[in-house]
Enzyme design. Structure first.
Site, PDB file in Angstrom:
ATOM      1  N   TYR A   1     -11.521 -18.805 -14.242  1.00  0.00           N
ATOM      2  CA  TYR A   1     -12.240 -18.624 -15.108  1.00  0.00           C
ATOM      3  C   TYR A   1     -12.037 -18.152 -16.466  1.00  0.00           C
ATOM      4  CZ  TYR A   1     -15.330 -20.218 -11.352  1.00  0.00           C
ATOM      5  OH  TYR A   1     -15.956 -20.807 -10.385  1.00  0.00           O
ATOM      6  N   SER A   2     -12.299 -18.720 -17.585  1.00  0.00           N
ATOM      7  CA  SER A   2     -11.802 -18.099 -18.880  1.00  0.00           C
ATOM      8  C   SER A   2     -12.720 -17.161 -19.052  1.00  0.00           C
ATOM      9  CB  SER A   2     -12.260 -19.440 -19.963  1.00  0.00           C
ATOM     10  OG  SER A   2     -11.642 -20.368 -19.750  1.00  0.00           O
TER      11      SER A   2
ATOM     12  N   CYS B   1     -11.490 -26.776 -25.501  1.00  0.00           N
ATOM     13  CA  CYS B   1     -11.471 -26.106 -24.120  1.00  0.00           C
ATOM     14  C   CYS B   1     -12.953 -26.734 -23.415  1.00  0.00           C
ATOM     15  CB  CYS B   1     -11.648 -24.497 -24.318  1.00  0.00           C
ATOM     16  SG  CYS B   1     -11.574 -23.744 -22.550  1.00  0.00           S
TER      17      CYS B   1
ATOM     18  N   GLU C   1      -6.766 -26.339 -23.089  1.00  0.00           N
ATOM     19  CA  GLU C   1      -7.100 -25.775 -21.878  1.00  0.00           C
ATOM     20  C   GLU C   1      -8.334 -26.628 -21.225  1.00  0.00           C
ATOM     21  OE1 GLU C   1      -5.768 -22.116 -20.221  1.00  0.00           O
ATOM     22  OE2 GLU C   1      -8.136 -21.718 -20.372  1.00  0.00           O
TER      23      GLU C   1
ATOM     24  N   TYR D   1     -10.254 -28.319 -17.847  1.00  0.00           N
ATOM     25  CA  TYR D   1     -10.208 -28.317 -16.325  1.00  0.00           C
ATOM     26  C   TYR D   1     -11.307 -29.389 -15.736  1.00  0.00           C
ATOM     27  CZ  TYR D   1     -13.852 -24.963 -18.257  1.00  0.00           C
ATOM     28  OH  TYR D   1     -14.820 -24.359 -18.966  1.00  0.00           O
TER      29      TYR D   1
HETATM   30  P1  FAD Z   1     -15.555 -26.309  -5.460  1.00  0.00           P
HETATM   31  O1  FAD Z   1     -15.931 -25.717  -4.080  1.00  0.00           O
HETATM   32  O2  FAD Z   1     -14.043 -26.021  -5.723  1.00  0.00           O
HETATM   33  O3  FAD Z   1     -15.931 -27.780  -5.580  1.00  0.00           O
HETATM   34  C1  FAD Z   1     -15.361 -28.449  -6.516  1.00  0.00           C
HETATM   35  C2  FAD Z   1     -16.200 -29.954  -6.731  1.00  0.00           C
HETATM   36  O4  FAD Z   1     -16.423 -30.550  -5.731  1.00  0.00           O
HETATM   37  C3  FAD Z   1     -17.750 -29.544  -6.790  1.00  0.00           C
HETATM   38  O5  FAD Z   1     -18.229 -30.168  -7.950  1.00  0.00           O
HETATM   39  C4  FAD Z   1     -18.426 -29.822  -5.554  1.00  0.00           C
HETATM   40  O6  FAD Z   1     -19.956 -30.118  -5.506  1.00  0.00           O
HETATM   41  C5  FAD Z   1     -17.473 -30.759  -5.281  1.00  0.00           C
HETATM   42  N1  FAD Z   1     -17.635 -30.919  -3.690  1.00  0.00           N
HETATM   43  C6  FAD Z   1     -17.661 -30.177  -2.703  1.00  0.00           C
HETATM   44  N2  FAD Z   1     -17.541 -30.390  -1.432  1.00  0.00           N
HETATM   45  C7  FAD Z   1     -17.543 -31.762  -1.728  1.00  0.00           C
HETATM   46  C8  FAD Z   1     -17.445 -32.900  -0.948  1.00  0.00           C
HETATM   47  N3  FAD Z   1     -17.415 -32.684   0.424  1.00  0.00           N
HETATM   48  N4  FAD Z   1     -17.497 -34.155  -1.218  1.00  0.00           N
HETATM   49  C9  FAD Z   1     -17.491 -34.285  -2.658  1.00  0.00           C
HETATM   50  N5  FAD Z   1     -17.588 -33.290  -3.562  1.00  0.00           N
HETATM   51  C10 FAD Z   1     -17.477 -32.050  -3.081  1.00  0.00           C
HETATM   52  N6  FAD Z   1     -15.678 -23.275 -14.956  1.00  0.00           N
HETATM   53  C11 FAD Z   1     -16.614 -22.528 -15.368  1.00  0.00           C
HETATM   54  O7  FAD Z   1     -17.755 -22.770 -14.989  1.00  0.00           O
HETATM   55  N7  FAD Z   1     -16.462 -21.887 -16.417  1.00  0.00           N
HETATM   56  C12 FAD Z   1     -15.299 -21.413 -17.121  1.00  0.00           C
HETATM   57  O8  FAD Z   1     -14.918 -20.588 -17.971  1.00  0.00           O
HETATM   58  C13 FAD Z   1     -14.106 -21.868 -16.461  1.00  0.00           C
HETATM   59  N8  FAD Z   1     -12.913 -21.907 -16.937  1.00  0.00           N
HETATM   60  C14 FAD Z   1     -11.713 -22.372 -16.166  1.00  0.00           C
HETATM   61  C15 FAD Z   1     -10.327 -22.251 -16.862  1.00  0.00           C
HETATM   62  C16 FAD Z   1      -9.396 -22.689 -16.446  1.00  0.00           C
HETATM   63  C17 FAD Z   1      -8.038 -22.490 -16.851  1.00  0.00           C
HETATM   64  C18 FAD Z   1      -9.752 -23.408 -14.923  1.00  0.00           C
HETATM   65  C19 FAD Z   1      -8.479 -24.273 -14.816  1.00  0.00           C
HETATM   66  C20 FAD Z   1     -10.893 -23.939 -14.611  1.00  0.00           C
HETATM   67  C21 FAD Z   1     -12.047 -23.263 -15.205  1.00  0.00           C
HETATM   68  N9  FAD Z   1     -13.433 -23.401 -14.656  1.00  0.00           N
HETATM   69  C22 FAD Z   1     -14.177 -23.055 -15.239  1.00  0.00           C
HETATM   70  C23 FAD Z   1     -13.522 -24.312 -13.447  1.00  0.00           C
HETATM   71  C24 FAD Z   1     -13.631 -23.300 -12.167  1.00  0.00           C
HETATM   72  O9  FAD Z   1     -12.279 -22.990 -11.846  1.00  0.00           O
HETATM   73  C25 FAD Z   1     -13.951 -24.074 -10.825  1.00  0.00           C
HETATM   74  O10 FAD Z   1     -13.223 -25.163 -10.621  1.00  0.00           O
HETATM   75  C26 FAD Z   1     -15.475 -24.554 -10.664  1.00  0.00           C
HETATM   76  O11 FAD Z   1     -16.205 -23.212 -11.184  1.00  0.00           O
HETATM   77  C27 FAD Z   1     -15.866 -25.284  -9.460  1.00  0.00           C
HETATM   78  O12 FAD Z   1     -15.658 -24.566  -8.508  1.00  0.00           O
HETATM   79  P2  FAD Z   1     -16.493 -24.221  -7.204  1.00  0.00           P
HETATM   80  O13 FAD Z   1     -15.677 -23.446  -6.295  1.00  0.00           O
HETATM   81  O14 FAD Z   1     -17.593 -24.001  -7.597  1.00  0.00           O
HETATM   82  O15 FAD Z   1     -16.417 -25.742  -6.622  1.00  0.00           O
END
Ligand code: FAD
Length: 442
Positions: A219-220, A400, A440, A442
């Site tokens: 997360y940024s 971003c 950046e 994602y």
């Molecule tokens: P996950 O559990 O990882 O799921 C990912 C996606 O898959 C979701 O949309 C979920 O609904 C879907 N999913 C889950 N299960 C299934 C299934 N069985 N079938 C189909 N789809 C499914 N995010 C922010 O909100 N704010 C930020 O500032 C931010 N900064 C970032 C900076 C960087 C450098 C990077 C790389 C990423 C950043 N992100 C940011 C994104 C963050 O890291 C996450 O990827 C994001 O919050 C989703 O993670 P999660 O664990 O909630 O979803």
């Protein structure tokens, strides 16, 4: 934070009025406002009008100038000029109260080249602003000392156990989805620089590796190194809940919702959160030139690092970084209710109109020039001439947000470059070589 979701129209410059106000009423307005007032009035029915206006303004200001008002900016420019031209004129015609350089009308630095003599084409612009906005003191200032950013102080195998301070919904009721501002307390143990990210390990098992903890999500960081409490002990995130909609039924399926974003948005003050990092060097704010231009393009939560930059530039008093350049934010979201940190940004616009520009692309509310949805790339296209000129003179450009934003933006930049007879590929490689290009997504 984002309490009032009303469509507040920030005081944009130029601020035009169709009927010239009376001189006394103008003077009254200029001298009694505590905030920036920019008045542009189409005029001049005669040079005498200008002179009488100037003299009236001068005598009235002498009598009534309030201590909070100490800078008057004066410019004359053609109506049809582009805004960069207007801005450059504004900058070259600063008249300050405290050094009395405005003492007589002849002392107004009215360069004849800036005066267009066609009556229909002249605009007089006065801008009065507060001397210097009081900035917030920060500590500990030793956070400024290291020459290199902190990196990977905590790794996934030994994360730091931070504490949730607050979770606040950032968006209004008509926003699609939910985005939260989350403040965590790291006790000063996980220092970071603006533009870096933390990793978060959500509780629970990794579904793909039973018995192992969940994977890290990045997360940024949306706060400066001093945090929202200005004491160097907290970091803030801007997190959008990842939800899953069944493509067949169109209904939300909670069993497939994002693990970490929902954990963060559902957490309560006092809850523990495992963090790693900090990490990332691409989005660090280059501070070697405090007069540099920074063009910041964001979609949704991609605004997080820019909130940190802008607080450092305009909100905090940092002895070693006195920003005097231009920060220009393009923010793309669905609608007015989805705007993030809009109150904060609008305030900078009022307080630092010469150093901050803010353009919003509301895809579901605004139309682009072809009648389609307004995306950030459409805003970029609208200002492409200025943006290209700024890049040619060394501006940094940052992107971003969601990965999906880049193809549309790259296509637009390529098209604009071709229209200007330039090769985008060459320009891009030059920007990368000069370290002006920061992405950046994602
Ligand atoms: P996950 O559990 O990882 O799921 C990912 C996606 O898959 C979701 O949309 C979920 O609904 C879907 N999913 C889950 N299960 C299934 C299934 N069985 N079938 C189909 N789809 C499914 N995010 C922010 O909100 N704010 C930020 O500032 C931010 N900064 C970032 C900076 C960087 C450098 C990077 C790389 C990423 C950043 N992100 C940011 C994104 C963050 O890291 C996450 O990827 C994001 O919050 C989703 O993670 P999660 O664990 O909630 O979803």
């Amino acid at each position: 934070m984002q309490q009032s979701r009303k469509a507040e129209t920030p005081l944009r410059w130029p601020y035009s009025i169709s009927t010239p106000p009376s001189i006394p009423s103008l003077t009254h307005t200029l001298t009694h406002s505590k905030h920036l007032i920019t008045c542009i009035f189409f005029c001049f029915y005669s040079p005498e009008f200008f002179l009488s206006l100037s003299l009236h303004f001068y005598s009235s200001m002498m009598a009534q100038a309030h201590s909070a008002l100490s800078q008057i900016t004066f410019a004359v420019y053609p109506c049809n000029s582009d805004s960069s031209f207007r801005r450059s004129i504004l900058k070259t015609n600063n008249v300050r109260f405290h050094d009395k350089s405005w003492i007589s009308v002849s002392d107004f630095d009215l360069k004849t080249k800036n005066v267009v003599h066609s009556r229909s084409q002249r605009i007089l612009c006065f801008s009065v602003q507060q001397a210097s906005k009081p900035k917030v003191g920060v500590s500990p200032l030793l956070l400024e000392d290291p020459k290199e950013p902190p990196m990977h102080l905590y790794k996934p195998k030994e994360p730091y156990s931070a504490t949730i301070v607050s979770v606040e919904r950032l968006v209004g009721p008509k926003a699609p989805g939910e985005t939260c501002h989350i403040v965590i307390d790291h006790g000063g143990n996980v220092p970071y620089w603006e533009g870096q990210s933390y990793g978060v390990i959500p509780p629970g098992e990794n579904p793909k590796k039973p018995g192992s903890p969940n994977n890290v999500r990045l997360y940024s960081i949306a706060s400066t190194r001093y945090g929202d409490s200005f004491d160097g002990k907290t970091a803030s995130f801007c997190v959008r809940r990842a939800v899953y909609y069944d493509p067949d039924t169109g209904k939300e399926d909670p069993s497939k919702q994002g693990v970490c974003s929902n954990f963060l948005c559902d957490s309560k003050p006092g809850d523990k959160v495992k963090i790693t990092g900090p990490s990332g060097k691409i989005m660090l704010l280059p501070e070697d030139n405090p007069k540099a231009t920074h063009i910041m393009i964001a979609t949704g939560t991609g605004v997080a690092p820019y909130r940190a930059y802008l607080r450092r530039m305009f909100m905090e008093s940092v002895p070693t970084f006195k920003f005097g350049g231009l920060a220009w934010l393009f923010l793309g979201v669905a609608n007015t209710d989805s705007l993030l940190y809009d109150d904060e940004f609008s305030q900078y616009l009022r307080d630092y109109p010469d150093n901050f520009r803010y353009d919003r692309a509301l895809s579901r509310e605004q139309k682009n020039k072809n009648g389609g949805k307004m995306y950030v790339q459409d805003k970029i296209e609208e200002y492409s001439d200025e943006i290209f000129k700024l890049l040619d003179t060394g501006a940094h450009i940052y992107f971003c947000g969601l990965k999906g934003m880049m193809p549309g933006i790259q296509d637009t930049l390529k098209r604009v470059a071709e229209q200007r007879g330039e090769s985008w590929d060459e320009k891009l490689s030059q920007l990368k070589k000069n370290k002006q290009w920061h992405v950046e997504v994602y």
